[in-house]
Design an enzyme around this catalytic site. Structure first.
Site, short mmCIF file in Angstrom:
data_model
loop_
_atom_site.label_atom_id
_atom_site.label_comp_id
_atom_site.label_asym_id
_atom_site.label_seq_id
_atom_site.Cartn_x
_atom_site.Cartn_y
_atom_site.Cartn_z
N HIS A 140 0.84 -1.20 0.00
CA HIS A 140 0.00 0.00 0.00
C HIS A 140 0.87 1.25 0.00
O HIS A 140 1.32 1.72 1.05
CB HIS A 140 -0.94 -0.04 1.22
CG HIS A 140 -1.94 1.06 1.22
ND1 HIS A 140 -2.40 1.68 2.36
CD2 HIS A 140 -2.56 1.69 0.18
CE1 HIS A 140 -3.25 2.62 2.02
NE2 HIS A 140 -3.36 2.65 0.72
N GLU A 152 2.64 0.55 3.44
CA GLU A 152 2.12 -0.47 4.35
C GLU A 152 2.25 -1.82 3.64
O GLU A 152 1.71 -1.99 2.54
CB GLU A 152 0.66 -0.20 4.71
CG GLU A 152 0.47 0.97 5.66
CD GLU A 152 -1.00 1.23 5.99
OE1 GLU A 152 -1.31 1.49 7.15
OE2 GLU A 152 -1.85 1.19 5.07
N ASN A 190 -5.73 4.12 6.47
CA ASN A 190 -7.09 4.48 6.06
C ASN A 190 -8.14 4.18 7.13
O ASN A 190 -9.21 4.77 7.13
CB ASN A 190 -7.44 3.81 4.73
CG ASN A 190 -6.60 4.42 3.63
OD1 ASN A 190 -6.26 5.60 3.69
ND2 ASN A 190 -6.23 3.63 2.65
#
Ligand code: NAD
Length: 284
Positions: A140, A152, A190
Site C-alpha cells: 500500500h 504499508e 485508512n
C-alpha cells in the site's frame, strides 16, 4: 526471492507513481492499461514525474535517462507473464480487482508475487480469487508515490515471514519506509484517516465553518501540511468515497459511511485534483 522484474496493472495516479519509483530503482517494469489513450496518459504522467523529480534534484540526469529506458507501457495484460511481482493498482472495486487478479494468476509463474495497492479491500478476499493465496500481499503505497516514504506491507494469515521480508526489502530498495500491518479493513492509515475526512465533510454539511477555515484549523492548530479538504482532493473523492464504503461494508461502523456531500460530488464527476474540481478548483 529478489524482485528484478515488475508489472503494474492500472497506471493511474498510483500505478504511474509506482512505475516511476520502480524504474528509478533500476527495476525493469511494465505498466498495463485498458486502452491506448490511457497508456499514453500514463506514459506522459511518468515522464513528467521523472522530470519533476530531476528538477527537485532527487535524481541525476543519468538516473532519469536510465529510468526511462527500463519502463514501458502496454495494453496487453499478457506482458505480466515474466514478472517476479505484479502490482495491481486499478480502481477500488472488489469485482474488478478479483477479475484482474484471477487473470493475472493464470498468466504468471507459481512463484510470482501478486500485490495489490488496495486502500481498504481485505487482502484475503483478493487472495481467494487466485490459486496462490499465500503469495498475495498488500503493498500500500501513498500518494504521491515518488514523494511519500510510507508503504504499508499487508500480510494475511497465510503470508510467510520470508515473503513479508521479501516485500519489506523490495519497499526499502525503492527508497521507502515499510511498515508491516495485518489484514484488517483500512489497514492502519485508512482506518484512521477515513473517519477524519468524513467528519470534516459532515462538519461542512452542518455549517460548522467554511472548508477553507476547517483546512486552516488543521494546518495551523495541528501542524498538518494540508487540511482535510485539500487532502481529500489530493487522494481523489471517488477513492475517499470507496474507502469509506468498503470499510463500512466490512465493519458496519457508521463513521465510515460516505457523507451525502461526498456522494454528490462523486456523482457529479468532481473527483478532486485529477478532474480539476473537487472541494477546490484546479488547473488540469
Ligand atoms: P486511478 O483512477 O487514478 O487509476 C486507476 C487506473 O486503473 C486507471 O488509469 C484505469 O484506466 C486503470 N484500469 C482500470 N481497469 C483496468 C484494467 N482492467 N486493466 C488495466 N488498467 C485498468 O486510481 P488510483 O488513485 O491510482 O487508485 C488505484 C488503487 O490504489 C485503488 O485501489 C486505490 O484505492 C489505491 N490507492 C489510492 C491512493 C490515492 O491517494 N489515490 C492511495 C493509496 C492507494
Amino acid at each position: 526471492m529478489s524482485v528484478n522484474k515488475m508489472a503494474v496493472v492500472g497506471c493511474g495516479t498510483m500505478g504511474s507513481g509506482i512505475i516511476q519509483v520502480a524504474a528509478q530503482t533500476g527495476i525493469e517494469v511494465v505498466g498495463i492499461e485498458t486502452n491506448e489513450a490511457a497508456a499514453e496518459r500514463a506514459l506522459n504522467r511518468i515522464n513528467a514525474g521523472l522530470d519533476a523529480t530531476l528538477k527537485r534534484g532527487k535524481i541525476t540526469e543519468e538516473q532519469a535517462a536510465k529510468a526511462r529506458e527500463v519502463f514501458s507501457i502496454t495494453t496487453d495484460l499478457g506482458a505480466v507473464a515474466s514478472s517476479d511481482i505484479v502490482v495491481e493498482a486499478v480502481f477500488e472495486d472488489v469485482a474488478l480487482k478479483n477479475d484482474i487478479l484471477g487473470r493475472i494468476d493464470k498468466l504468471v509463474g507459481p512463484n510470482t508475487f501478486i500485490a495489490s495497492n488496495t486502500s481498504t479491500i481485505p487482502l484475503v478476499i483478493l487472495a481467494a480469487a487466485t490459486t496462490r493465496p499465500e503469495r498475495v500481499v498488500g503493498l500500500h503505497f501513498f500518494n504521491p508515490v515518488p514523494a511519500m516514504k510510507l508503504v504499508e506491507v499487508i500480510k494475511t494469515p497465510v503470508t510467510s515471514e520470508a515473503d513479508v521480508t521479501a516485500m519489506v526489502e523490495l519497499a526499502q530498495r525503492m527508497g521507502k519506509s515499510p511498515v508491516v500491518v495485518n489484514d484488517v479493513p483500512g489497514f492502519v492509515g485508512n482506518l484512521l484517516i477515513t473517519p477524519y475526512l468524513n467528519d470534516a465533510i459532515r462538519a461542512l454539511e452542518r455549517g460548522v465553518a467554511p472548508m477553507e477555515s476547517i483546512d486552516e484549523v488543521m494546518m495551523l492548530g495541528f501542524n498538518h501540511p494540508m487540511g482535510p479538504f485539500r487532502l481529500a482532493d489530493l487522494i481523489g473523492l471517488d477513492i475517499v468515497h470507496d474507502m469509506g464504503a468498503s470499510i463500512y461494508e466490512e465493519t458496519r461502523d457508521p463513521k465510515y459511511f460516505p457523507p451525502i456531500m461526498l456522494k454528490q460530488y462523486v456523482r457529479l464527476g468532481w473527483l478532486g485534483r485529477k478532474t480539476g474540481r473537487g472541494f477546490y478548483h484546479y488547473d488540469v
